[in-house]
Design a protein around this motif. Structure first.
Motif, PDB file in Angstrom:
ATOM      1  N   ARG A  57      62.670  -4.641  39.880  1.00 39.73           N
ATOM      2  CA  ARG A  57      61.838  -5.614  39.482  1.00 39.73           C
ATOM      3  C   ARG A  57      60.507  -6.181  40.310  1.00 39.73           C
ATOM      4  O   ARG A  57      59.638  -6.295  39.846  1.00 39.73           O
ATOM      5  N   PRO A  91      62.890 -12.420  32.393  1.00 38.81           N
ATOM      6  CA  PRO A  91      63.806 -13.412  32.508  1.00 38.81           C
ATOM      7  C   PRO A  91      65.070 -12.902  33.328  1.00 38.81           C
ATOM      8  O   PRO A  91      66.035 -13.791  33.409  1.00 38.81           O
ATOM      9  N   ARG A 131      52.951  -9.792  23.944  1.00 37.11           N
ATOM     10  CA  ARG A 131      53.555 -10.448  25.229  1.00 37.11           C
ATOM     11  C   ARG A 131      54.715  -9.084  25.482  1.00 37.11           C
ATOM     12  O   ARG A 131      55.176  -8.428  24.523  1.00 37.11           O
ATOM     13  N   ASP A 151      50.159 -12.284  33.403  1.00 40.59           N
ATOM     14  CA  ASP A 151      50.263 -13.555  32.515  1.00 40.59           C
ATOM     15  C   ASP A 151      50.882 -13.102  31.092  1.00 40.59           C
ATOM     16  O   ASP A 151      51.233 -14.163  30.359  1.00 40.59           O
ATOM     17  N   ARG A 152      50.968 -11.775  30.824  1.00 40.45           N
ATOM     18  CA  ARG A 152      51.471 -11.346  29.413  1.00 40.45           C
ATOM     19  C   ARG A 152      53.045 -11.013  29.507  1.00 40.45           C
ATOM     20  O   ARG A 152      53.606 -10.698  28.674  1.00 40.45           O
ATOM     21  N   ALA A 189      58.479  -8.310  27.457  1.00 36.97           N
ATOM     22  CA  ALA A 189      59.725  -8.951  28.232  1.00 36.97           C
ATOM     23  C   ALA A 189      60.532  -7.968  28.755  1.00 36.97           C
ATOM     24  O   ALA A 189      60.804  -7.212  27.877  1.00 36.97           O
ATOM     25  N   GLU A 197      56.633  -6.416  39.131  1.00 43.00           N
ATOM     26  CA  GLU A 197      55.851  -7.565  39.060  1.00 43.00           C
ATOM     27  C   GLU A 197      54.512  -7.395  39.939  1.00 43.00           C
ATOM     28  O   GLU A 197      53.734  -7.653  39.252  1.00 43.00           O
ATOM     29  N   TRP A 241      66.824 -12.657  22.314  1.00 45.22           N
ATOM     30  CA  TRP A 241      65.686 -11.950  22.518  1.00 45.22           C
ATOM     31  C   TRP A 241      65.212 -10.813  21.504  1.00 45.22           C
ATOM     32  O   TRP A 241      64.127 -10.787  21.138  1.00 45.22           O
ATOM     33  N   GLU A 262      56.965 -11.190  31.287  1.00 42.75           N
ATOM     34  CA  GLU A 262      57.769 -11.849  31.722  1.00 42.75           C
ATOM     35  C   GLU A 262      59.123 -11.097  32.085  1.00 42.75           C
ATOM     36  O   GLU A 262      59.528 -10.205  31.451  1.00 42.75           O
TER      37      GLU A 262
END
Length: 322
Positions: A246, A265, A236, A260-261, A238, A250, A274, A263
């Motif tokens: 950003r 925040p 994953r 889906d892996r 982050a 995305e 974190w 993120e």
């Protein structure tokens, strides 16, 4: 503390707040709040990007910053109000010393002008090393700014606090006197970023912390993640922080079929949580001074993967400390 008790300081920084995602601003907050707690008479002119932050012993004058990051692709937020705020505080505060954080914000120019005009000692914290690894157009523009504006500030400095050997050498190349440069490395709050046991999982967390701007290389991290996915690796990813890249990141994550892996925040107040969750912390930047994110990951015992630039090489020995 007795050395600074009663010392009148006029400081300039981009954002006086513990929530700032930029390392220079966070370092400024750490230094100023400690000076205030030690008894210095401190006024800070800050271009706030959120609610003003209050600390004991620190008076903050907030001026408006105009965020142009989405236009230039890197962080840029001029704050012309810093000139007027600085002149007012010179008259009312009568500082013994003026301190500016980096050479890259409007307030730093305002502080250098005031120091020269009123014959007050100027202290500059040099937070950035060479720009040699930036991509072509960004490198040329940034280099022109540093020669013209950065050189103006550094030539007027009574003292330069360099956060790394690389930052000190770069400051001298831009016009600072070599005998005025002192090494003053960034530090880590070890109570906040403590060594934490690693909870390994089936999908290890890869973390990058910082502004989502071109000079920090978040696009490189994302492309590397895409390669990991194609190789069948489980992970994953982050991106803690925010910025003009950003939305493109995305979009690119969806194109790489790894949305889906991944993120986002955004800007968080609990970076240490974190870092404690991560197995790997990546710093893929083109420019650095002495990166707080790397120091904090080291303090927490996490594996660092960093770009091969001089400031990072001062911290990381390949295969030993990252």
């Amino acid at each position: 503390p007795e050395a600074v008790a009663g010392l009148r300081v006029l400081g300039f920084c981009d954002w006086y707040s513990p929530l700032a995602s930029g390392g220079a601003e966070r370092a400024a907050w750490e230094v100023y709040r400690r000076l205030g707690a030690a008894g210095a008479d401190l006024v800070v002119v800050s271009a706030a990007h959120g609610p003003p932050h209050d600390d004991p012993g620190v008076a903050v004058d907030v001026v408006r910053g105009i965020d142009l990051s989405s236009v230039v692709g890197g962080y840029l937020a001029p704050a012309p109000g810093a000139f007027l705020a600085g002149r007012r505080r010179m008259a009312t505060h009568r500082p013994d010393v003026i301190h500016v954080n980096t050479i890259h914000y409007t307030g730093c120019v305002a502080g250098a002008r005031l120091a020269a005009r009123h014959d007050v000692p100027l202290v500059v914290t040099a937070q950035l090393g060479s720009l040699d690894h930036l991509p072509g157009a960004a490198r040329r523009l940034a280099a022109a700014y540093e020669r013209l504006v950065g050189g103006y500030i550094l030539r007027r400095a009574s003292s330069v606090l360099a956060v790394s050997e690389s930052a000190g050498a770069h400051a001298v190349a831009l016009g600072a006197r070599a005998d005025a440069v002192t090494l003053a490395p960034n530090g880590v709050d070890h109570d906040r970023f403590a060594m934490a046991p690693l909870v390994a999982g089936d999908e290890p967390l890869i973390l990058t912390v910082g502004r989502l701007t071109g000079n920090k290389g978040p696009d490189l991290v994302l492309e590397a993640a895409g390669r990991l996915a194609r190789d069948g690796r489980r992970f994953r990813l982050a991106f803690v922080g925010d910025g003009p890249l950003r939305e493109p990141l995305e979009k690119r994550a969806r194109a790489l079929a790894i949305a889906d892996r991944v993120e986002f925040p955004g800007q968080v107040g609990d970076v240490e949580r974190w870092v404690a969750r991560a197995e790997i912390v990546v710093r893929a930047s083109y420019t650095e001074g002495l990166p707080l994110a790397v120091l904090e990951a080291m303090a927490a015992g996490r594996c660092n993967v960093v770009s091969d630039i001089p400031p990072n090489r001062e911290l990381i020995v390949d295969g030993e400390t990252g």
